[in-house]
Design a protein around this motif. Structure first.
Motif, mmCIF file in Angstrom:
data_model
loop_
_atom_site.group_PDB
_atom_site.id
_atom_site.type_symbol
_atom_site.label_atom_id
_atom_site.label_comp_id
_atom_site.label_asym_id
_atom_site.label_seq_id
_atom_site.Cartn_x
_atom_site.Cartn_y
_atom_site.Cartn_z
ATOM 1 N N SER A 35 37.048 35.710 57.591
ATOM 2 C CA SER A 35 37.237 36.494 56.344
ATOM 3 C C SER A 35 35.516 36.910 55.865
ATOM 4 O O SER A 35 35.777 37.949 55.420
ATOM 5 C CB SER A 35 37.913 35.516 55.251
ATOM 6 N N ALA A 36 35.091 35.915 56.171
ATOM 7 C CA ALA A 36 33.591 36.276 55.628
ATOM 8 C C ALA A 36 32.949 37.656 56.336
ATOM 9 O O ALA A 36 32.359 38.391 55.707
ATOM 10 C CB ALA A 36 32.568 34.787 55.782
ATOM 11 N N VAL A 37 33.225 37.420 57.623
ATOM 12 C CA VAL A 37 32.501 38.827 58.323
ATOM 13 C C VAL A 37 33.267 40.002 57.967
ATOM 14 O O VAL A 37 32.863 40.838 57.780
ATOM 15 C CB VAL A 37 32.848 38.352 59.878
ATOM 16 N N LEU A 38 34.616 39.899 57.935
ATOM 17 C CA LEU A 38 35.608 41.197 57.392
ATOM 18 C C LEU A 38 35.138 41.705 56.070
ATOM 19 O O LEU A 38 35.048 42.700 55.806
ATOM 20 C CB LEU A 38 36.696 40.779 57.582
ATOM 21 N N LEU A 39 35.000 40.732 55.152
ATOM 22 C CA LEU A 39 34.457 40.904 53.851
ATOM 23 C C LEU A 39 33.054 41.511 53.984
ATOM 24 O O LEU A 39 32.859 42.838 52.996
ATOM 25 C CB LEU A 39 34.592 39.883 52.917
ATOM 26 N N PHE A 40 32.207 41.020 54.505
ATOM 27 C CA PHE A 40 31.006 41.575 54.691
ATOM 28 C C PHE A 40 30.810 43.254 55.270
ATOM 29 O O PHE A 40 30.329 44.023 54.612
ATOM 30 C CB PHE A 40 30.081 40.995 55.532
ATOM 31 N N VAL A 41 31.756 43.141 56.470
ATOM 32 C CA VAL A 41 31.763 44.606 56.822
ATOM 33 C C VAL A 41 32.416 45.669 56.057
ATOM 34 O O VAL A 41 31.817 46.743 55.908
ATOM 35 C CB VAL A 41 32.123 44.227 58.333
ATOM 36 N N THR A 42 33.368 45.282 55.261
ATOM 37 C CA THR A 42 34.172 45.813 54.284
ATOM 38 C C THR A 42 33.248 46.326 53.228
ATOM 39 O O THR A 42 33.377 47.599 52.687
ATOM 40 C CB THR A 42 35.566 45.470 53.775
ATOM 41 N N PHE A 92 32.517 50.184 52.467
ATOM 42 C CA PHE A 92 33.133 50.858 51.221
ATOM 43 C C PHE A 92 31.794 51.444 50.690
ATOM 44 O O PHE A 92 31.778 52.547 49.961
ATOM 45 C CB PHE A 92 33.233 49.508 50.226
ATOM 46 N N CYS A 93 30.491 50.657 50.813
ATOM 47 C CA CYS A 93 29.423 51.592 50.255
ATOM 48 C C CYS A 93 28.936 52.621 51.121
ATOM 49 O O CYS A 93 28.666 53.939 50.410
ATOM 50 C CB CYS A 93 27.953 50.455 50.349
ATOM 51 N N PHE A 139 26.353 45.748 48.605
ATOM 52 C CA PHE A 139 27.731 45.513 48.334
ATOM 53 C C PHE A 139 28.200 44.644 49.642
ATOM 54 O O PHE A 139 29.476 43.974 49.161
ATOM 55 C CB PHE A 139 28.054 46.887 48.814
ATOM 56 N N GLY A 140 27.696 44.439 50.730
ATOM 57 C CA GLY A 140 28.329 43.699 51.750
ATOM 58 C C GLY A 140 28.203 42.085 51.164
ATOM 59 O O GLY A 140 29.186 41.260 51.308
ATOM 60 N N LEU A 141 27.098 41.855 50.332
ATOM 61 C CA LEU A 141 27.147 40.499 49.796
ATOM 62 C C LEU A 141 27.999 40.114 48.446
ATOM 63 O O LEU A 141 28.531 39.347 48.316
ATOM 64 C CB LEU A 141 25.562 40.049 49.170
ATOM 65 N N PRO A 191 24.032 57.024 36.673
ATOM 66 C CA PRO A 191 24.075 56.353 35.284
ATOM 67 C C PRO A 191 25.741 56.837 34.655
ATOM 68 O O PRO A 191 25.983 56.352 33.788
ATOM 69 C CB PRO A 191 23.260 57.181 34.650
ATOM 70 N N ASP A 192 26.609 57.539 35.444
ATOM 71 C CA ASP A 192 27.661 57.817 34.898
ATOM 72 C C ASP A 192 28.716 56.652 34.842
ATOM 73 O O ASP A 192 28.611 55.856 35.826
ATOM 74 C CB ASP A 192 28.450 59.145 35.802
ATOM 75 N N PRO A 193 29.807 56.644 34.041
ATOM 76 C CA PRO A 193 30.556 55.452 33.938
ATOM 77 C C PRO A 193 31.606 55.454 35.100
ATOM 78 O O PRO A 193 31.807 54.340 35.586
ATOM 79 C CB PRO A 193 31.312 56.015 32.829
ATOM 80 N N VAL A 194 31.771 56.495 36.010
ATOM 81 C CA VAL A 194 32.536 56.724 37.023
ATOM 82 C C VAL A 194 32.256 55.818 38.205
ATOM 83 O O VAL A 194 32.754 55.096 38.976
ATOM 84 C CB VAL A 194 33.236 58.001 37.508
ATOM 85 N N GLY A 195 30.878 56.071 38.517
ATOM 86 C CA GLY A 195 30.213 55.413 39.556
ATOM 87 C C GLY A 195 29.962 53.897 39.352
ATOM 88 O O GLY A 195 30.342 53.146 40.140
ATOM 89 N N GLN A 196 29.753 53.620 37.985
ATOM 90 C CA GLN A 196 29.870 52.052 37.536
ATOM 91 C C GLN A 196 31.223 51.358 37.909
ATOM 92 O O GLN A 196 31.303 50.412 38.222
ATOM 93 C CB GLN A 196 29.307 51.887 36.228
ATOM 94 N N LEU A 197 32.241 52.258 37.439
ATOM 95 C CA LEU A 197 33.573 51.600 37.627
ATOM 96 C C LEU A 197 33.943 51.428 39.054
ATOM 97 O O LEU A 197 34.399 50.577 39.538
ATOM 98 C CB LEU A 197 34.589 52.715 37.058
ATOM 99 N N ILE A 198 33.484 52.445 40.004
ATOM 100 C CA ILE A 198 33.869 52.205 41.511
ATOM 101 C C ILE A 198 33.121 51.056 42.010
ATOM 102 O O ILE A 198 33.750 50.352 42.861
ATOM 103 C CB ILE A 198 33.077 53.262 42.025
ATOM 104 N N MET A 199 32.099 50.468 41.475
ATOM 105 C CA MET A 199 31.478 49.360 41.886
ATOM 106 C C MET A 199 32.105 48.048 41.112
ATOM 107 O O MET A 199 32.280 47.207 41.785
ATOM 108 C CB MET A 199 29.830 49.209 41.571
ATOM 109 N N ALA A 200 32.429 48.380 39.842
ATOM 110 C CA ALA A 200 32.914 46.921 39.195
ATOM 111 C C ALA A 200 34.389 46.659 39.425
ATOM 112 O O ALA A 200 34.660 45.534 39.407
ATOM 113 C CB ALA A 200 32.734 47.329 37.556
ATOM 114 N N PHE A 201 35.266 47.557 39.743
ATOM 115 C CA PHE A 201 36.455 47.296 39.990
ATOM 116 C C PHE A 201 36.618 46.502 41.143
ATOM 117 O O PHE A 201 37.339 45.611 41.296
ATOM 118 C CB PHE A 201 37.409 48.564 40.332
ATOM 119 N N PRO A 202 35.939 46.715 42.353
ATOM 120 C CA PRO A 202 36.071 45.899 43.692
ATOM 121 C C PRO A 202 35.843 44.343 43.187
ATOM 122 O O PRO A 202 36.146 43.399 43.874
ATOM 123 C CB PRO A 202 35.427 46.486 44.630
#
Length: 264
Positions: A130-137, A141-142, A182-184, A228-239
């Motif tokens: 799971s840790a390997v898959l999550l890190f690679v994911t 994603f990034c 993102f991996g971390l 700085p746009d909210p959409v980019g921040q949402l893309i990161m905060a949602f995961p």
């Protein structure tokens, strides 16, 4: 609880207590040093191999930049004789970290393993996979979502007033920082589950602090996200929020299994 269950639970607790008594502070430091040495050695060997192929890897990783620049424009530039070499070193180190994640995650597991109950140690293989898959994911994603979005926004914004001249050093620093981050971040469930197993947190405490954590996620997203746009921040905060909720569900499941084994 049956008498046999009490005896088994008492024996297991006693065994855990003995392990903690035997491994004092110096023993823990030695164990940590050993695990770190093995992890660093593996990353060093992978670094050498990755550096050999760094030019091919760099050509692949600069594709998102090529896609947003005007056709025919040079994607990357360098301003000093050491720029490309240092960028290749950063890239090789990043690739070594990604390819070596099964090794250093396994060493992390072996370090915390003595603090776990016997029935919790069976989660070693699921933990590692799971840790390997999550890190690679997280890295994927990034690269495929966050980086193209960020470059499209930032370069599009800059082209209205200037001509983009992106140096290889700046690009690789941004790219490796984002993908490693993102991996971390995608390792959040693993970190929370391990903390739950050693008794630091619980599903109840995670639920209680859900609102505070959600605000913290958006603050982290605002700091780390290059746009700085909210959409980019949402893309990161949602995961981050989604992984947090998944962690709560998994911890609840593990707690139920733990209590069932003790009461049986």
């Amino acid at each position: 609880m049956t008498e046999q269950g009490k005896l088994d639970g008492g024996e297991e607790a006693a065994t855990r207590g003995e392990n903690l008594k035997v491994m004092g502070l110096l023993e823990h430091v030695d164990e940590l040093r050993s695990r770190l040495f093995k992890s660093v050695l593996a990353i060093l060997l992978l670094f050498i191999g990755a550096f050999y192929f760094s030019e091919h890897i760099l050509n692949f990783l600069k594709q998102p930049l090529i896609d947003v620049l005007p056709k025919g424009a040079n994607a990357l530039h360098f301003t000093g004789p050491m720029d490309v070499f240092m960028a290749q070193c950063k890239l090789a180190l990043f690739v070594a970290m990604v390819l070596g994640c099964p090794i250093w995650l396994y060493q992390l597991w072996r370090f915390v393993e003595p603090a776990l109950y016997a029935h919790e140690k069976k989660y070693a293989l699921p933990f590692l996979v799971s840790a390997v898959l999550l890190f690679v994911t997280g890295v994927g994603f990034c690269y495929f979502i966050m980086v193209p979005w960020s470059l499209q926004y930032l370069i599009g914004l800059g082209q209205t007033v200037a001509t983009p001249i992106i140096t290889v050093s700046d690009y690789m620093s941004l790219l490796t920082l984002l993908m490693l981050g993102f991996g971390l971040i995608f390792e959040t469930p693993i970190i929370l589950i391990v903390l739950s197993m050693v008794g630091v947190i619980s599903a109840a405490s995670l639920k209680k602090n859900r609102r505070v954590v959600l605000v913290a996620f958006f603050i982290v997203a605002a700091i780390i996200t290059p746009t700085p746009d909210p959409v980019g921040q949402l893309i990161m905060a949602f995961p981050m929020w989604l992984l947090y909720e998944i962690s709560i569900i998994i911890i609840q499941f593990i707690d139920k299994k733990r209590h069932a084994s003790i009461n049986s």
